[in-house]
Structures are given as C-alpha cells and as structure tokens.
Design an enzyme around this catalytic site. Structure first.
Site, PDB file in Angstrom:
ATOM      1  N   LYS A 164       3.331 -13.715 -14.015  1.00  0.00           N
ATOM      2  CA  LYS A 164       2.021 -13.085 -14.260  1.00  0.00           C
ATOM      3  C   LYS A 164       1.008 -14.118 -14.753  1.00  0.00           C
ATOM      4  CE  LYS A 164       2.910  -8.916 -12.889  1.00  0.00           C
ATOM      5  NZ  LYS A 164       2.467  -8.585 -11.505  1.00  0.00           N
ATOM      6  N   THR A 174       3.456   2.517  -2.113  1.00  0.00           N
ATOM      7  CA  THR A 174       3.944   3.180  -3.332  1.00  0.00           C
ATOM      8  C   THR A 174       3.145   2.683  -4.536  1.00  0.00           C
ATOM      9  OG1 THR A 174       5.613   1.457  -3.693  1.00  0.00           O
ATOM     10  CG2 THR A 174       6.347   3.403  -2.481  1.00  0.00           C
ATOM     11  N   GLY A 175       3.357   3.287  -5.681  1.00  0.00           N
ATOM     12  CA  GLY A 175       2.842   2.783  -6.948  1.00  0.00           C
ATOM     13  C   GLY A 175       1.339   2.568  -6.977  1.00  0.00           C
ATOM     14  N   PHE A 176       0.941   1.458  -7.607  1.00  0.00           N
ATOM     15  CA  PHE A 176      -0.480   1.167  -7.772  1.00  0.00           C
ATOM     16  C   PHE A 176      -1.190   0.906  -6.442  1.00  0.00           C
ATOM     17  CE2 PHE A 176       0.845   0.057 -12.178  1.00  0.00           C
ATOM     18  CZ  PHE A 176      -0.052   0.877 -12.845  1.00  0.00           C
ATOM     19  N   LEU A 204       1.724  -6.295  -4.370  1.00  0.00           N
ATOM     20  CA  LEU A 204       3.126  -6.441  -3.995  1.00  0.00           C
ATOM     21  C   LEU A 204       4.011  -6.477  -5.233  1.00  0.00           C
ATOM     22  CD1 LEU A 204       3.189  -9.183  -1.210  1.00  0.00           C
ATOM     23  CD2 LEU A 204       3.177  -6.695  -0.940  1.00  0.00           C
ATOM     24  N   ALA A 205       5.163  -5.848  -5.132  1.00  0.00           N
ATOM     25  CA  ALA A 205       6.210  -6.031  -6.134  1.00  0.00           C
ATOM     26  C   ALA A 205       7.502  -6.163  -5.346  1.00  0.00           C
ATOM     27  CB  ALA A 205       6.279  -4.847  -7.085  1.00  0.00           C
ATOM     28  N   ASP A 209       6.979  -7.963   6.566  1.00  0.00           N
ATOM     29  CA  ASP A 209       7.019  -8.843   5.394  1.00  0.00           C
ATOM     30  C   ASP A 209       5.661  -9.508   5.143  1.00  0.00           C
ATOM     31  OD1 ASP A 209       7.561 -10.567   3.379  1.00  0.00           O
ATOM     32  OD2 ASP A 209       8.936 -11.842   4.537  1.00  0.00           O
ATOM     33  N   TYR A 245       9.479  -9.146 -20.970  1.00  0.00           N
ATOM     34  CA  TYR A 245       8.375  -9.070 -20.008  1.00  0.00           C
ATOM     35  C   TYR A 245       7.416 -10.263 -20.120  1.00  0.00           C
ATOM     36  CZ  TYR A 245       5.525  -7.321 -16.354  1.00  0.00           C
ATOM     37  OH  TYR A 245       4.883  -7.255 -15.151  1.00  0.00           O
ATOM     38  N   ALA A 286       0.790  -1.237   0.000  1.00  0.00           N
ATOM     39  CA  ALA A 286       0.000   0.000   0.000  1.00  0.00           C
ATOM     40  C   ALA A 286       0.820   1.283   0.000  1.00  0.00           C
ATOM     41  CB  ALA A 286      -0.924   0.008   1.227  1.00  0.00           C
TER      42      ALA A 286
HETATM   43  P1  NAI Z   1       5.894  -0.614  -6.263  1.00  0.00           P
HETATM   44  O1  NAI Z   1       7.309  -1.051  -6.137  1.00  0.00           O
HETATM   45  O2  NAI Z   1       5.609   0.827  -6.420  1.00  0.00           O
HETATM   46  O3  NAI Z   1       5.052  -1.123  -4.993  1.00  0.00           O
HETATM   47  C1  NAI Z   1       5.344  -2.316  -4.334  1.00  0.00           C
HETATM   48  C2  NAI Z   1       4.681  -2.361  -2.969  1.00  0.00           C
HETATM   49  O4  NAI Z   1       4.917  -3.654  -2.391  1.00  0.00           O
HETATM   50  C3  NAI Z   1       5.192  -1.339  -1.961  1.00  0.00           C
HETATM   51  O5  NAI Z   1       4.111  -0.893  -1.163  1.00  0.00           O
HETATM   52  C4  NAI Z   1       6.146  -2.166  -1.079  1.00  0.00           C
HETATM   53  O6  NAI Z   1       6.302  -1.688   0.247  1.00  0.00           O
HETATM   54  C5  NAI Z   1       5.410  -3.478  -1.073  1.00  0.00           C
HETATM   55  N1  NAI Z   1       6.244  -4.631  -0.728  1.00  0.00           N
HETATM   56  C6  NAI Z   1       7.283  -5.159  -1.421  1.00  0.00           C
HETATM   57  N2  NAI Z   1       7.764  -6.248  -0.771  1.00  0.00           N
HETATM   58  C7  NAI Z   1       7.008  -6.398   0.340  1.00  0.00           C
HETATM   59  C8  NAI Z   1       6.992  -7.337   1.409  1.00  0.00           C
HETATM   60  N3  NAI Z   1       7.849  -8.368   1.461  1.00  0.00           N
HETATM   61  N4  NAI Z   1       6.080  -7.177   2.389  1.00  0.00           N
HETATM   62  C9  NAI Z   1       5.201  -6.139   2.373  1.00  0.00           C
HETATM   63  N5  NAI Z   1       5.146  -5.233   1.374  1.00  0.00           N
HETATM   64  C10 NAI Z   1       6.051  -5.373   0.386  1.00  0.00           C
HETATM   65  O7  NAI Z   1       5.317  -1.470  -7.461  1.00  0.00           O
HETATM   66  P2  NAI Z   1       4.118  -1.275  -8.496  1.00  0.00           P
HETATM   67  O8  NAI Z   1       4.725  -0.948  -9.812  1.00  0.00           O
HETATM   68  O9  NAI Z   1       3.039  -0.441  -7.949  1.00  0.00           O
HETATM   69  O10 NAI Z   1       3.624  -2.790  -8.623  1.00  0.00           O
HETATM   70  C11 NAI Z   1       2.468  -3.300  -8.009  1.00  0.00           C
HETATM   71  C12 NAI Z   1       1.877  -4.368  -8.907  1.00  0.00           C
HETATM   72  O11 NAI Z   1       1.463  -3.762 -10.139  1.00  0.00           O
HETATM   73  C13 NAI Z   1       2.870  -5.470  -9.291  1.00  0.00           C
HETATM   74  O12 NAI Z   1       2.188  -6.706  -9.347  1.00  0.00           O
HETATM   75  C14 NAI Z   1       3.297  -5.054 -10.682  1.00  0.00           C
HETATM   76  O13 NAI Z   1       3.761  -6.140 -11.454  1.00  0.00           O
HETATM   77  C15 NAI Z   1       1.983  -4.523 -11.208  1.00  0.00           C
HETATM   78  N6  NAI Z   1       2.071  -3.674 -12.413  1.00  0.00           N
HETATM   79  C16 NAI Z   1       3.009  -2.676 -12.529  1.00  0.00           C
HETATM   80  C17 NAI Z   1       3.095  -1.917 -13.684  1.00  0.00           C
HETATM   81  C18 NAI Z   1       4.089  -0.812 -13.835  1.00  0.00           C
HETATM   82  O14 NAI Z   1       4.318  -0.357 -14.952  1.00  0.00           O
HETATM   83  N7  NAI Z   1       4.670  -0.317 -12.769  1.00  0.00           N
HETATM   84  C19 NAI Z   1       2.169  -2.148 -14.818  1.00  0.00           C
HETATM   85  C20 NAI Z   1       1.166  -3.146 -14.561  1.00  0.00           C
HETATM   86  C21 NAI Z   1       1.155  -3.902 -13.411  1.00  0.00           C
HETATM   87 NA    NA Z   2       2.006  -0.951  -5.143  1.00  0.00          NA
END
Ligand code: NAI
Ligand code: NA
Length: 399
Positions: free
Chosen positions: A245, A51-53, A139-140, A111, A236, A49
């Site tokens: 995926k 960063t990002g999506f 999660l990423a 985690d 990818y 929750a």
């Molecule tokens: P991000 O890196 O911005 O967010 C990742 C989140 O996961 C963060 O909140 C981080 O704290 C959390 N996280 C990571 N490891 C953790 C752990 N062990 N325990 C608890 N929290 C943990 O990544 P983003 O890009 O928002 O990715 C989210 C999803 O969206 C992924 O499944 C990604 O593949 C997918 N996605 C991303 C796209 C892109 O272009 N960025 C496009 C389409 C899908």
């Molecule tokens: Na995210």
C-alpha cells in the site's frame, strides 16, 4: 439447479445468480436514492469491476452520473454443471440493469496484469468510447505474473520483524482464539507482495492508456488503500500488505507527473474496512470488522461498499467547486467515519473484552457472516433459495 452455499475456510465455492442480481439491484437503488452525482464521470474504466469496491464504483458511476462503463475482471462463467463465480453473476446482473437503463456497459474477462488484456481494453475504448475520463483501479489478487519478465509473484500476509499474536475469529463457528503469525523470513516476501499489490501495474495501465491516446483531458484515476487501527498494524499497515500500500500511494506523484499535460490527476482513496472476498482472508481483521460494524451501526455511521463509493464520488472526487479534500499525506479519506476517535475508542474497549462467550452479544458477528454470504448471492432478502436457479447466466457483452 438448486444452489446452496458451500464453504471451504474463508472461501465460498458456490454463488447464486438470482441473489447476485438482487444484490446489484439493491446497490443501484441506493445510488439512485442519493440523487445525481453532479459533474460526475461520463466514460469510466473500472479495473477489478466484478466484486467489492470495484463493482460498487462501477454502479456509482453508471447509476449516479449516467456513465458509460467498461469493466475488467477475472471471473469464471458456468461450465459443465459447475456454477460461475460471484463476480461473474454480479457482472451479468450489472450489464443487464445498465442496458435496461439505456447505459453503455461492456466487460472484459481476463488477467488485468497482462499486456494482452490492456491492449484489448484499449481497443474497446477506441472503438466504442474514444476516451475515458475516469480510471478506477480496484484489483485485489494473491498473484501476479509480471507482463515484461514472466515472473509469477505471490503475495503473503505477514508481519515484518517480529511475530504477531492477537485475537482472531472463525466466523463460521464463532470461536475466538489467539493466533500467532510468524514474520517474513526474507526480503522476498516483502518485494513479492509489493510486486502483486503495489503500484506498478496501476502505472503500467496509465502509461499504456496514455500512450494510446485514450485518456481524456482532465482525466482522473483512483486506486484504493487501507490504514485501519493500531491493533491490526502488525498484520496490515506495518506488514507486507502495508508495504504494498505504501508503494501504491507512492505511485500517485509518478502518475500525476505522467498526466500533467492532460491536466489529469491521480488519487489514492483510503477506504473503510469491509467484508469482501479479499478482507475475509486476512487474520484478525474479520474480528475487528465485526466489532467495528457493531459500533458504527449503533452510531448510524455504518457504510457498505456502495455507500462508500457513492460518497467517494459525490463528496470527494466530484465536488461542486471541484476541490478534492486530502489528508496531510495527499490521500482521500473515506475511512474518516471508521477512524473517528469515539468509534476507535469503543472498538478498542470491546477488543479487550471479546471472547467466544460474548461474541454474539458485543460484536456484530451475525452481520459479518450475513454480509459474507451476501457476497456470493446468498441470504439476500426476497430470494427463494429452494427454487431452481439458472446458473448459466451470461455477461451480455462477453461471447
Ligand atoms: P475484491 O476481492 O472484492 O475485488 C477484487 C477485484 O479484482 C475483482 O473484480 C476481481 O475479479 C479482480 N481481479 C483480481 N485479480 C485479477 C486479475 N488478475 N485480472 C483482472 N481482475 C482481477 O476486493 P476489494 O476488497 O474490493 O479490494 C479492492 C481494493 O480495495 C484493493 O486494493 C483493496 O486492498 C482495497 N481495500 C479493501 C478494503 C476492504 O476492507 N475490503 C478496505 C480498503 C481498501
Ligand atoms: Na473490487
């Protein structure tokens, strides 16, 4: 202290709390400007929750439909003269704004792959919310320690079968060059990546939440996937991450079965390629995103994570007639504007021409670079970076 960006490769080692706060406020303002998400979620768990999506999902739920939110993430607070991570400051900002708006918001830092954090989360839901009606799985991570076996898996970003050569950009220097990425050497590269980024942990979460009785009647759960253009397929969608995926998407029917007696349903939403901490680590993709941004901005169809998540909630997950539009493979598509034929044709044309010399002219590399720094609270309009920032900002609900 005065905080400036400090980068190492595609990582930014510093983050700015005031910039993060302003960026979160900007996302909140966007969601409010779109009006109420009718029939939206009310009690939401977001896994990933900060960063990002995931962050944008949390903001869309809270400020689009007044949802109470619990956010799970893995971030670092400030300690001993070192600043916290961007996701920490984002979460501090989100809770502050949510509380000021009278919304319930609590967070768990740890985690998410572990049984302990799942247990802790369930206890918090039981204590404060009773049940949740939406679970966002965002999660990423490059690593996962399996909670049942203790085995630590690392994912890899590699093609499968043959090596892949294409253009890539160093967005700090603006140099476009050819990169060749060797294919996986063994099946393990693939299975490890599936173990980290596939659907097993999503399934573990839903199983545990269900067994604890904290999923509401009619619960929805959604996880995020990506497809993208043919030019990135080798690295990818047809590469190791694509296998993960596929596994994530194949988890949907399994979860639907599990949720049947609650009239619950699970979805994968295929999202647009966007600048996040995760996507900047993938070769070739940042150059594609720079061209994609250029084309979509010119057409007026460009979106960031908050526009994507607001649209996902308002036009897909929570429609007025309750119908959720799916593609032939059963997936939600909010990458529809990215994948539009005219957009892809233009990007493909530019891809053939792109070089170091014309990068700033025919791509939106400047937009990419700015958004990258924005992720860490830098280059946000209205912030005075010469001023001392208080790096010691706390997430109110975390002691
Ligand atoms: P991000 O890196 O911005 O967010 C990742 C989140 O996961 C963060 O909140 C981080 O704290 C959390 N996280 C990571 N490891 C953790 C752990 N062990 N325990 C608890 N929290 C943990 O990544 P983003 O890009 O928002 O990715 C989210 C999803 O969206 C992924 O499944 C990604 O593949 C997918 N996605 C991303 C796209 C892109 O272009 N960025 C496009 C389409 C899908
Ligand atoms: Na995210």
């Amino acid at each position: 202290m005065i905080i400036q960006p400090r980068t190492r490769g595609f990582i930014c080692l510093t983050a700015h709390p005031d910039g993060a706060l302003q960026a979160v406020k900007n996302q909140i303002e966007y969601v409010k400007s779109k009006g109420e998400i009718k029939n939206g979620p009310k009690k939401v768990l977001v896994i990933g929750a900060s960063t990002g999506f995931g962050l944008s999902s949390r903001i869309a739920a809270a400020f689009g439909s007044d949802a109470a939110t619990i956010g799970v993430f893995f971030e670092k607070p400030a300690s001993e003269g070192k600043m916290g991570t961007a996701g920490w400051y984002n979460s501090a900002a989100f809770e502050k704004e949510a509380h000021e708006a009278g919304l319930y918001a609590k967070s768990i830092n740890g985690d998410a792959f572990s049984d302990e954090i799942k247990k802790e989360t369930i206890e918090l839901i039981k204590k404060d919310l009773g049940q949740v009606d939406l679970v966002v799985y965002s999660l990423a991570s490059p690593r996962r320690t399996h909670p049942k076996t203790g085995v630590a898996y690392s994912s890899v970003l590699k093609p499968i079968g043959q090596s892949f050569t294409n253009k890539t950009v160093d967005f700090h220097t603006g140099v476009v060059s050819d990169i060749t990425i060797a294919p996986v050497e063994n099946e393990e590269d693939i299975s490890n990546t599936v173990a980290v980024m596939g659907g097993e942990d999503w399934k573990f979460w839903i199983e545990d939440l269900k067994a604890a009785g904290v999923l509401a009647e009619g619960v929805k759960t959604v996880a995020y996937s990506y497809i993208g253009p043919e030019l990135t397929f080798p690295i990818y969608r047809n590469g190791t991450i694509g296998q993960a995926k596929n596994d994530l998407e194949a988890t949907v029917p399994v979860l639907n079965d599990l949720l049947k007696d609650l009239n619950g349903v699970s979805y994968v939403s295929v999202n647009k390629a966007l600048v996040t901490q995760s996507s900047s680590a993938i070769p070739v993709v940042p150059l594609y995103i720079s061209l994609l941004y250029k084309v979509m901005k010119a057409k007026g169809t460009h979106e960031g994570t908050i526009e994507q998540m607001q649209r996902l909630f308002a036009d897909r997950l929570y429609t007025e007639n309750g119908e959720v539009a799916l593609d032939e493979a059963g997936r939600i598509r909010v990458d529809d504007w990215e994948m539009a034929d005219d957009v892809q044709a233009e990007v493909a044309k530019l891809w053939n021409q792109i070089s170091t010399e014309n990068l700033s002219e025919i791509s939106d590399i400047e937009g990419y670079r700015k958004e990258f720094f924005n992720l860490f609270g830098f280059e946000i309009d209205g912030i005075d970076y010469e001023k001392d920032a208080n790096e010691n900002v706390q997430v109110p609900s975390i002691e």
